[in-house]
Design a protein around this motif. Structure first.
Motif, PDB file in Angstrom:
ATOM      1  N   MET A  45      33.053 -58.785 -41.065  1.00  0.00           N
ATOM      2  CA  MET A  45      31.865 -57.985 -41.377  1.00  0.00           C
ATOM      3  C   MET A  45      31.987 -57.286 -42.730  1.00  0.00           C
ATOM      4  O   MET A  45      31.026 -57.231 -43.486  1.00  0.00           O
ATOM      5  CB  MET A  45      31.627 -56.958 -40.271  1.00  0.00           C
ATOM      6  CG  MET A  45      31.177 -57.587 -38.967  1.00  0.00           C
ATOM      7  SD  MET A  45      30.846 -56.381 -37.698  1.00  0.00           S
ATOM      8  CE  MET A  45      29.423 -55.567 -38.376  1.00  0.00           C
ATOM      9  N   ASP A  46      33.160 -56.738 -43.026  1.00  0.00           N
ATOM     10  CA  ASP A  46      33.318 -55.887 -44.201  1.00  0.00           C
ATOM     11  C   ASP A  46      34.188 -56.481 -45.299  1.00  0.00           C
ATOM     12  O   ASP A  46      34.332 -55.882 -46.359  1.00  0.00           O
ATOM     13  CB  ASP A  46      33.928 -54.542 -43.782  1.00  0.00           C
ATOM     14  CG  ASP A  46      33.092 -53.841 -42.729  1.00  0.00           C
ATOM     15  OD1 ASP A  46      31.856 -53.976 -42.763  1.00  0.00           O
ATOM     16  OD2 ASP A  46      33.686 -53.163 -41.853  1.00  0.00           O
ATOM     17  N   GLY A  47      34.781 -57.643 -45.050  1.00  0.00           N
ATOM     18  CA  GLY A  47      35.687 -58.244 -46.022  1.00  0.00           C
ATOM     19  C   GLY A  47      34.957 -58.780 -47.243  1.00  0.00           C
ATOM     20  O   GLY A  47      33.743 -58.963 -47.250  1.00  0.00           O
ATOM     21  N   ILE A  48      35.733 -59.068 -48.256  1.00  0.00           N
ATOM     22  CA  ILE A  48      35.197 -59.608 -49.508  1.00  0.00           C
ATOM     23  C   ILE A  48      34.995 -61.110 -49.343  1.00  0.00           C
ATOM     24  O   ILE A  48      35.941 -61.837 -49.024  1.00  0.00           O
ATOM     25  CB  ILE A  48      36.171 -59.335 -50.671  1.00  0.00           C
ATOM     26  CG1 ILE A  48      36.386 -57.826 -50.821  1.00  0.00           C
ATOM     27  CG2 ILE A  48      35.668 -59.959 -51.964  1.00  0.00           C
ATOM     28  CD1 ILE A  48      37.561 -57.456 -51.694  1.00  0.00           C
ATOM     29  N   PRO A  49      33.760 -61.591 -49.529  1.00  0.00           N
ATOM     30  CA  PRO A  49      33.521 -63.031 -49.374  1.00  0.00           C
ATOM     31  C   PRO A  49      34.057 -63.814 -50.564  1.00  0.00           C
ATOM     32  O   PRO A  49      33.918 -63.395 -51.715  1.00  0.00           O
ATOM     33  CB  PRO A  49      31.999 -63.128 -49.285  1.00  0.00           C
ATOM     34  CG  PRO A  49      31.481 -61.911 -49.965  1.00  0.00           C
ATOM     35  CD  PRO A  49      32.537 -60.853 -49.815  1.00  0.00           C
ATOM     36  N   VAL A  76      43.501 -68.938 -51.422  1.00  0.00           N
ATOM     37  CA  VAL A  76      42.284 -68.132 -51.510  1.00  0.00           C
ATOM     38  C   VAL A  76      42.089 -67.695 -52.953  1.00  0.00           C
ATOM     39  O   VAL A  76      43.026 -67.236 -53.606  1.00  0.00           O
ATOM     40  CB  VAL A  76      42.377 -66.896 -50.588  1.00  0.00           C
ATOM     41  CG1 VAL A  76      41.131 -66.038 -50.698  1.00  0.00           C
ATOM     42  CG2 VAL A  76      42.607 -67.331 -49.144  1.00  0.00           C
ATOM     43  N   THR A  77      40.864 -67.828 -53.448  1.00  0.00           N
ATOM     44  CA  THR A  77      40.521 -67.377 -54.788  1.00  0.00           C
ATOM     45  C   THR A  77      39.843 -66.013 -54.675  1.00  0.00           C
ATOM     46  O   THR A  77      38.801 -65.878 -54.033  1.00  0.00           O
ATOM     47  CB  THR A  77      39.563 -68.362 -55.481  1.00  0.00           C
ATOM     48  OG1 THR A  77      40.171 -69.651 -55.498  1.00  0.00           O
ATOM     49  CG2 THR A  77      39.247 -67.916 -56.892  1.00  0.00           C
ATOM     50  N   GLN A  78      40.447 -65.015 -55.293  1.00  0.00           N
ATOM     51  CA  GLN A  78      39.887 -63.666 -55.264  1.00  0.00           C
ATOM     52  C   GLN A  78      38.691 -63.575 -56.209  1.00  0.00           C
ATOM     53  O   GLN A  78      38.467 -64.466 -57.034  1.00  0.00           O
ATOM     54  CB  GLN A  78      40.938 -62.633 -55.671  1.00  0.00           C
ATOM     55  CG  GLN A  78      42.121 -62.604 -54.742  1.00  0.00           C
ATOM     56  CD  GLN A  78      43.162 -61.593 -55.173  1.00  0.00           C
ATOM     57  OE1 GLN A  78      43.512 -60.755 -54.389  1.00  0.00           O
ATOM     58  NE2 GLN A  78      43.656 -61.672 -56.401  1.00  0.00           N
ATOM     59  N   VAL A  79      37.972 -62.486 -56.109  1.00  0.00           N
ATOM     60  CA  VAL A  79      36.798 -62.263 -56.952  1.00  0.00           C
ATOM     61  C   VAL A  79      37.163 -62.266 -58.435  1.00  0.00           C
ATOM     62  O   VAL A  79      36.400 -62.751 -59.271  1.00  0.00           O
ATOM     63  CB  VAL A  79      36.107 -60.928 -56.567  1.00  0.00           C
ATOM     64  CG1 VAL A  79      34.938 -60.627 -57.470  1.00  0.00           C
ATOM     65  CG2 VAL A  79      35.674 -60.966 -55.114  1.00  0.00           C
ATOM     66  N   VAL A 108      35.693 -67.883 -46.756  1.00  0.00           N
ATOM     67  CA  VAL A 108      36.551 -66.933 -46.063  1.00  0.00           C
ATOM     68  C   VAL A 108      36.166 -65.520 -46.498  1.00  0.00           C
ATOM     69  O   VAL A 108      35.407 -65.325 -47.449  1.00  0.00           O
ATOM     70  CB  VAL A 108      38.054 -67.180 -46.353  1.00  0.00           C
ATOM     71  CG1 VAL A 108      38.500 -68.532 -45.859  1.00  0.00           C
ATOM     72  CG2 VAL A 108      38.367 -67.016 -47.833  1.00  0.00           C
ATOM     73  N   ARG A 109      36.695 -64.567 -45.786  1.00  0.00           N
ATOM     74  CA  ARG A 109      36.591 -63.158 -46.165  1.00  0.00           C
ATOM     75  C   ARG A 109      37.986 -62.573 -46.072  1.00  0.00           C
ATOM     76  O   ARG A 109      38.775 -62.974 -45.226  1.00  0.00           O
ATOM     77  CB  ARG A 109      35.638 -62.407 -45.255  1.00  0.00           C
ATOM     78  CG  ARG A 109      34.189 -62.757 -45.516  1.00  0.00           C
ATOM     79  CD  ARG A 109      33.280 -61.925 -44.616  1.00  0.00           C
ATOM     80  NE  ARG A 109      31.900 -62.171 -44.926  1.00  0.00           N
ATOM     81  CZ  ARG A 109      31.140 -61.380 -45.675  1.00  0.00           C
ATOM     82  NH1 ARG A 109      31.637 -60.274 -46.177  1.00  0.00           N
ATOM     83  NH2 ARG A 109      29.885 -61.688 -45.923  1.00  0.00           N
ATOM     84  N   TYR A 110      38.266 -61.606 -46.951  1.00  0.00           N
ATOM     85  CA  TYR A 110      39.585 -60.985 -46.918  1.00  0.00           C
ATOM     86  C   TYR A 110      39.480 -59.494 -47.202  1.00  0.00           C
ATOM     87  O   TYR A 110      38.497 -59.033 -47.792  1.00  0.00           O
ATOM     88  CB  TYR A 110      40.548 -61.655 -47.901  1.00  0.00           C
ATOM     89  CG  TYR A 110      40.281 -61.333 -49.349  1.00  0.00           C
ATOM     90  CD1 TYR A 110      40.958 -60.301 -49.992  1.00  0.00           C
ATOM     91  CD2 TYR A 110      39.361 -62.070 -50.095  1.00  0.00           C
ATOM     92  CE1 TYR A 110      40.715 -60.013 -51.330  1.00  0.00           C
ATOM     93  CE2 TYR A 110      39.120 -61.791 -51.427  1.00  0.00           C
ATOM     94  CZ  TYR A 110      39.798 -60.761 -52.044  1.00  0.00           C
ATOM     95  OH  TYR A 110      39.555 -60.466 -53.355  1.00  0.00           O
ATOM     96  N   ILE A 111      40.484 -58.783 -46.738  1.00  0.00           N
ATOM     97  CA  ILE A 111      40.634 -57.375 -47.091  1.00  0.00           C
ATOM     98  C   ILE A 111      42.070 -57.173 -47.547  1.00  0.00           C
ATOM     99  O   ILE A 111      42.970 -57.886 -47.124  1.00  0.00           O
ATOM    100  CB  ILE A 111      40.312 -56.426 -45.914  1.00  0.00           C
ATOM    101  CG1 ILE A 111      41.209 -56.692 -44.716  1.00  0.00           C
ATOM    102  CG2 ILE A 111      38.851 -56.504 -45.529  1.00  0.00           C
ATOM    103  CD1 ILE A 111      41.092 -55.649 -43.614  1.00  0.00           C
ATOM    104  N   ALA A 112      42.242 -56.207 -48.437  1.00  0.00           N
ATOM    105  CA  ALA A 112      43.580 -55.866 -48.913  1.00  0.00           C
ATOM    106  C   ALA A 112      44.071 -54.659 -48.129  1.00  0.00           C
ATOM    107  O   ALA A 112      43.373 -53.663 -48.005  1.00  0.00           O
ATOM    108  CB  ALA A 112      43.549 -55.560 -50.394  1.00  0.00           C
ATOM    109  N   MET A 113      45.257 -54.803 -47.567  1.00  0.00           N
ATOM    110  CA  MET A 113      45.885 -53.700 -46.839  1.00  0.00           C
ATOM    111  C   MET A 113      47.231 -53.436 -47.501  1.00  0.00           C
ATOM    112  O   MET A 113      48.226 -54.073 -47.155  1.00  0.00           O
ATOM    113  CB  MET A 113      46.059 -54.070 -45.363  1.00  0.00           C
ATOM    114  CG  MET A 113      44.755 -54.336 -44.643  1.00  0.00           C
ATOM    115  SD  MET A 113      44.950 -54.883 -42.947  1.00  0.00           S
ATOM    116  CE  MET A 113      45.491 -53.368 -42.176  1.00  0.00           C
TER     117      MET A 113
END
Length: 127
Positions: A45-49, A76-79, A108-113
């Motif tokens: 829902m909140d991850g970076i597409p 994965v290719t980041q923004v 995919v979607r990802y979040i950085a933790m």
């Protein structure tokens, strides 16, 4: 007679301790699964597409609601254009299997933790 009573009490105490430990472990497992499920939903829902390339796909021995479990080896290719490798274990609907092949690009979607990134596949099955 007292030896029999001692053995009987020991069996009851052992059963109570074993039952308590089993119950505690079951609740911990359920809570852990609930936390993982909540994190997956949060990422979707909140991850970076972004997009990822599939380098390898391996079916696992698990399935959920008739959907096969898979382990995806992704880049994965980041923004900002940088890439990072990751492995995602998920379930995919049978109708989406043709999209999940080596060399294909998936959403995919990802979040950085902290220094770690958590990735979820957008077309994967989430019960």
């Amino acid at each position: 007679m007292t030896v029999t009573l001692i053995i009987f009490v020991a069996i009851i105490v052992f059963g109570l301790i074993t039952g308590t430990i089993t119950t505690i472990m079951a609740f911990k497992l359920l809570r852990n699964n609930e936390e993982k499920h909540h994190l997956r939903k949060s990422i979707l829902m909140d991850g970076i597409p972004t997009e990822a390339i599939i380098h390898d796909i391996v079916q696992t021995s698990s399935s959920r609601d008739g959907r096969p479990g898979v382990r995806l080896d992704l880049t994965v290719t980041q923004v900002d254009g940088r890439t990072f490798p990751t492995i995602v274990e998920t379930y995919i609907p049978i109708t989406h299997i043709p999209h999940f092949q080596k060399g294909n690009v998936i959403n995919v979607r990802y979040i950085a933790m902290g220094n770690e990134r958590k990735v979820e596949v957008q077309d994967a099955y989430l019960p």
